[in-house]
Design a protein around this motif. Structure first.
Motif, PDB file in Angstrom:
ATOM      1  N   ILE A 142      41.798 -32.849  48.924  1.00 50.18           N
ATOM      2  CA  ILE A 142      42.597 -32.113  47.935  1.00 50.18           C
ATOM      3  C   ILE A 142      41.878 -32.051  46.584  1.00 50.18           C
ATOM      4  O   ILE A 142      41.857 -31.003  45.920  1.00 50.18           O
ATOM      5  CB  ILE A 142      43.991 -32.754  47.785  1.00 50.18           C
ATOM      6  N   ASN A 143      41.271 -33.147  46.167  1.00 54.70           N
ATOM      7  CA  ASN A 143      40.552 -33.154  44.886  1.00 54.70           C
ATOM      8  C   ASN A 143      39.396 -32.156  44.890  1.00 54.70           C
ATOM      9  O   ASN A 143      39.161 -31.439  43.898  1.00 54.70           O
ATOM     10  CB  ASN A 143      40.038 -34.556  44.579  1.00 54.70           C
ATOM     11  N   ILE A 144      38.661 -32.106  46.009  1.00 54.58           N
ATOM     12  CA  ILE A 144      37.550 -31.141  46.116  1.00 54.58           C
ATOM     13  C   ILE A 144      38.096 -29.717  46.106  1.00 54.58           C
ATOM     14  O   ILE A 144      37.544 -28.825  45.436  1.00 54.58           O
ATOM     15  CB  ILE A 144      36.737 -31.412  47.405  1.00 54.58           C
ATOM     16  N   TYR A 145      39.189 -29.505  46.819  1.00 54.57           N
ATOM     17  CA  TYR A 145      39.808 -28.171  46.844  1.00 54.57           C
ATOM     18  C   TYR A 145      40.188 -27.729  45.429  1.00 54.57           C
ATOM     19  O   TYR A 145      39.930 -26.580  45.037  1.00 54.57           O
ATOM     20  CB  TYR A 145      41.041 -28.186  47.752  1.00 54.57           C
ATOM     21  N   ARG A 146      40.811 -28.616  44.670  1.00 56.78           N
ATOM     22  CA  ARG A 146      41.241 -28.260  43.309  1.00 56.78           C
ATOM     23  C   ARG A 146      40.041 -27.832  42.451  1.00 56.78           C
ATOM     24  O   ARG A 146      40.110 -26.829  41.734  1.00 56.78           O
ATOM     25  CB  ARG A 146      41.934 -29.454  42.653  1.00 56.78           C
ATOM     26  N   GLU A 147      38.974 -28.600  42.533  1.00 57.42           N
ATOM     27  CA  GLU A 147      37.811 -28.305  41.682  1.00 57.42           C
ATOM     28  C   GLU A 147      37.144 -26.987  42.060  1.00 57.42           C
ATOM     29  O   GLU A 147      36.774 -26.187  41.198  1.00 57.42           O
ATOM     30  CB  GLU A 147      36.806 -29.452  41.747  1.00 57.42           C
ATOM     31  N   ARG A 189      36.882 -22.377  40.506  1.00 54.07           N
ATOM     32  CA  ARG A 189      35.638 -21.622  40.290  1.00 54.07           C
ATOM     33  C   ARG A 189      35.555 -20.331  41.111  1.00 54.07           C
ATOM     34  O   ARG A 189      34.664 -19.516  40.869  1.00 54.07           O
ATOM     35  CB  ARG A 189      34.437 -22.505  40.649  1.00 54.07           C
ATOM     36  N   ILE A 190      36.427 -20.164  42.109  1.00 55.01           N
ATOM     37  CA  ILE A 190      36.378 -18.946  42.928  1.00 55.01           C
ATOM     38  C   ILE A 190      37.792 -18.394  43.118  1.00 55.01           C
ATOM     39  O   ILE A 190      38.785 -19.054  42.807  1.00 55.01           O
ATOM     40  CB  ILE A 190      35.720 -19.196  44.308  1.00 55.01           C
ATOM     41  N   ASN A 191      37.885 -17.195  43.649  1.00 55.12           N
ATOM     42  CA  ASN A 191      39.186 -16.555  43.868  1.00 55.12           C
ATOM     43  C   ASN A 191      39.994 -17.282  44.937  1.00 55.12           C
ATOM     44  O   ASN A 191      39.430 -17.837  45.884  1.00 55.12           O
ATOM     45  CB  ASN A 191      38.986 -15.101  44.302  1.00 55.12           C
ATOM     46  N   ASP A 192      41.310 -17.245  44.800  1.00 55.44           N
ATOM     47  CA  ASP A 192      42.194 -17.895  45.770  1.00 55.44           C
ATOM     48  C   ASP A 192      41.942 -17.400  47.194  1.00 55.44           C
ATOM     49  O   ASP A 192      42.016 -18.173  48.156  1.00 55.44           O
ATOM     50  CB  ASP A 192      43.663 -17.634  45.411  1.00 55.44           C
ATOM     51  N   SER A 193      41.646 -16.114  47.327  1.00 61.96           N
ATOM     52  CA  SER A 193      41.453 -15.538  48.664  1.00 61.96           C
ATOM     53  C   SER A 193      40.150 -15.983  49.318  1.00 61.96           C
ATOM     54  O   SER A 193      39.933 -15.748  50.511  1.00 61.96           O
ATOM     55  CB  SER A 193      41.479 -14.009  48.586  1.00 61.96           C
ATOM     56  N   ASP A 194      39.284 -16.652  48.541  1.00 60.77           N
ATOM     57  CA  ASP A 194      37.971 -17.058  49.057  1.00 60.77           C
ATOM     58  C   ASP A 194      37.922 -18.523  49.483  1.00 60.77           C
ATOM     59  O   ASP A 194      36.854 -19.030  49.841  1.00 60.77           O
ATOM     60  CB  ASP A 194      36.889 -16.818  47.992  1.00 60.77           C
ATOM     61  N   ILE A 195      39.068 -19.212  49.450  1.00 63.28           N
ATOM     62  CA  ILE A 195      39.068 -20.628  49.774  1.00 63.28           C
ATOM     63  C   ILE A 195      40.312 -20.971  50.596  1.00 63.28           C
ATOM     64  O   ILE A 195      41.376 -20.368  50.410  1.00 63.28           O
ATOM     65  CB  ILE A 195      39.006 -21.484  48.476  1.00 63.28           C
TER      66      ILE A 195
END
Length: 582
Positions: A288-293, A297-303
């Motif tokens: 979760i911490n990695i996801y937040r960081e 930096r990128i668009n929601d649709s890209d992660i």
């Protein structure tokens, strides 16, 4: 649409099955074929063969995880997919296909008694039905077990992704898998086990335990450098697949170390160079911490994010975008049911079977399926989850992660790595007493419901693992209103009971803080309005061994699955259950 012709390894599996069925034998076949080889494409042909010979009138396809079943049902029922076309080709339509698991799938019928030509089921549901505890009557006084048992006896059983259950390394799980194979073979039920990463010590254990069953000699089919057949205690058939070998020999794997502090920067460097990145760690908090960081930096649709503490609505949202994301981050749940290719993997080596499965998502269809024909593997060298010596081994060897054997002096196959590090993990331990009890339960034609209920208590509510319990995100204004099945699935996730016994990583304490009540799930409706006193008693038992006693006390009282209801403020949309305060 790709060519529907099966690969040589699948062809050999079907050829052996055809030969055995023609001779009126009911075989036990173990297909050890690499990740992404297309093992699942064998399933409709297996149904066609056993049906044509009159050996079985159904196939029960057993899988270890709900996630795999969800994805497979989606593909099978879609005529535009490869596997969907195969099912239509043998005239298995939507009405012939069913499933059994603790979830609801729209437009496909649920069959807890396996009453369909082709049923996909979790291993959990299957073993309870096999050992006379029907999954629909798990918490009821009476057990009517002959109907599902009879359906198993008239089936061919496909044990798929078997390595996932074995990789759990639970003594109870391993014992139950062995007992299940013994039970099926002693009942002359044909078995096809399919796996990509079955270490020899697990194979030997299975063979040792089935050796005393008449005509239960296993046949192993695997890929190798040349065609050959060896027979001793078992028959080993090696198949050469030159096209597969040529394709994956051309994938270049690059291995490098990366520190925990550099994970985010390394992932973004790869994304900025046009590469799709997969990050897998066995810790939800870290994920979760990695996801937040990265999501900053990128668009929601890209992660996208995958872990076990996401409610159904969020899980479906992420699953719908997995094919297109630039970064997928998750726990080992990614290893199953995600048939998507990435260019770069960032991970640890915590389990050799799991590690190989993760790499199977890199350049999945060959060199043309990833940037520059190169799969990059970044190993997090300062993470305590790593197996000792594994990173140095990988960095100093040239390993092809899709071929199990050595093709040339240029690189080695992945089986050598698998065998080396499963041996370093020590001997397989299993529960001989649990195995013996299950064998006795199966061999006795009649077992009283009272005895079966006592067995459930003895095994802490599950023959396979810890009992599962759903967690529902309540509404602060009406936390105990009745809720229908669709809303329930959208707003709930599943944990096992052991997670609220020990306060590992603070999870149990946070769950206790968040809990506002318990409910029961009965007739596809969540109800809890009359459970106030019981809720308080159950809450007090959390984070202690007494939680098991309270669980069984309430299950016996209500004869239905329990549900923990938590405050909605304890769940963050798109992120999951809040392990931290606030």
């Amino acid at each position: 649409m790709p060519n529907l012709k099966p690969r040589p390894g699948i062809d050999k599996l079907l050829e052996v099955l055809d030969s055995k069925l023609k001779g009126h034998e009911k075989p036990f076949i173990i297909a050890e074929l690499p990740t992404g080889y297309g093992k699942t494409t064998a399933s409709p042909y297996i149904y066609k063969l056993v049906n044509e010979y009159g050996i079985s009138d159904r196939v029960i396809h057993v899988l270890p995880l709900r996630a795999i079943i969800r994805k497979l049902i989606q593909d099978i029922t879609d005529e535009g997919t490869w596997i969907g076309s195969l099912f239509r080709e043998i005239r298995l339509g939507i009405n012939d296909i069913a499933y059994q698991m603790g979830e609801f799938v729209v437009n496909v019928r649920k069959e807890p008694f396996f009453d369909a030509k082709y049923t996909l089921t979790t291993l959990d549901s299957f073993v309870h039905n096999l050992f006379k505890i029907p999954i629909t009557e798990l918490y009821r006084d009476k057990k009517h077990y002959f109907i599902p048992l009879g359906r198993i006896f008239t089936s061919t059983v496909l044990l798929d992704e078997a390595h996932i259950a074995l990789a759990a390394e639970s003594e109870k799980t391993i014992s139950t898998v062995i007992a299940s194979i013994n039970a099926l073979l002693s009942s002359h039920v044909p078995i096809v086990m399919m796996t990509a990463t079955l270490p020899s010590k697990y194979e030997k254990l299975i063979i040792e335990k089935v050796n005393n069953i008449k005509k239960a000699r296993p046949i192993v089919i695997r890929l190798g450098k040349k065609e050959e057949v060896k027979s001793n205690e078992i028959t080993i058939i090696t198949v050469h697949d030159p096209d597969f070998e040529n394709t994956y020999s051309n994938v270049k794997y690059v291995h490098e170390k990366v520190s925990k502090l550099r994970i985010i920067d390394k992932a973004m460097d790869e994304v900025n160079n046009g590469r799709r990145v997969l990050i897998v760690l066995n810790n939800i908090r870290k994920v979760i911490n990695i996801y937040r960081e990265i999501s900053d930096r990128i668009n929601d649709s890209d992660i996208a994010l995958v872990h076990s503490k996401l409610i159904g609505r969020d899980r479906e949202m992420y699953e719908s975008r997995i094919n297109k994301v630039k970064v997928l981050i998750g726990t080992s749940a990614i290893e199953a049911g995600v048939d998507v290719s990435f260019d770069t993997l960032i991970t640890t080596i915590d389990n050799p079977m799991s590690f190989i499965q993760r790499i199977g998502r890199i350049c999945r269809k060959g060199p043309d399926d990833c940037a520059d024909g190169e799969g990059r593997i970044y190993l997090i060298n300062d993470d305590s989850d790593n197996l000792e010596g594994a990173i140095n081994y990988v960095l100093t060897k040239k390993i092809n992660w899709r071929l199990p054997y050595n093709v040339s002096n240029d690189f080695m196959g992945y089986m050598e790595f698998l065998e080396t590090f499963t041996e370093k993990m020590g001997a397989i331990t299993y529960d001989e007493r649990h195995l013996s009890i299950l064998n006795r339960v199966f061999m006795n034609i009649y077992i009283s419901s009272k005895t079966l209920n006592e067995l459930l208590k003895l095994t802490r509510g599950s023959l396979l693992r810890e009992p599962l319990i759903n967690v529902f995100i309540g509404d602060l204004n009406k936390p105990c209103s009745d809720v229908g099945i669709n809303e329930f699935l959208e707003r709930s996730f599943t944990i096992d009971l052991s997670e609220v016994v020990l306060n590992k990583s603070g999870f149990c304490a946070k769950m206790k803080e968040c809990m506002v009540g318990i409910g029961i799930l009965e007739n596809d409706v969540l109800s809890c309005s009359y459970l106030t006193n019981d809720s308080e008693d159950f809450k007090k038992s959390l984070c202690t061994d007494n939680v098991y006693n309270m669980f069984f006390k309430l299950v016996e009282k209500y004869k239905a699955p329990l549900v923990i209801i938590i405050k909605d403020e304890c769940y963050e949309e798109g992120i999951g259950f809040k392990l931290h305060g606030g």
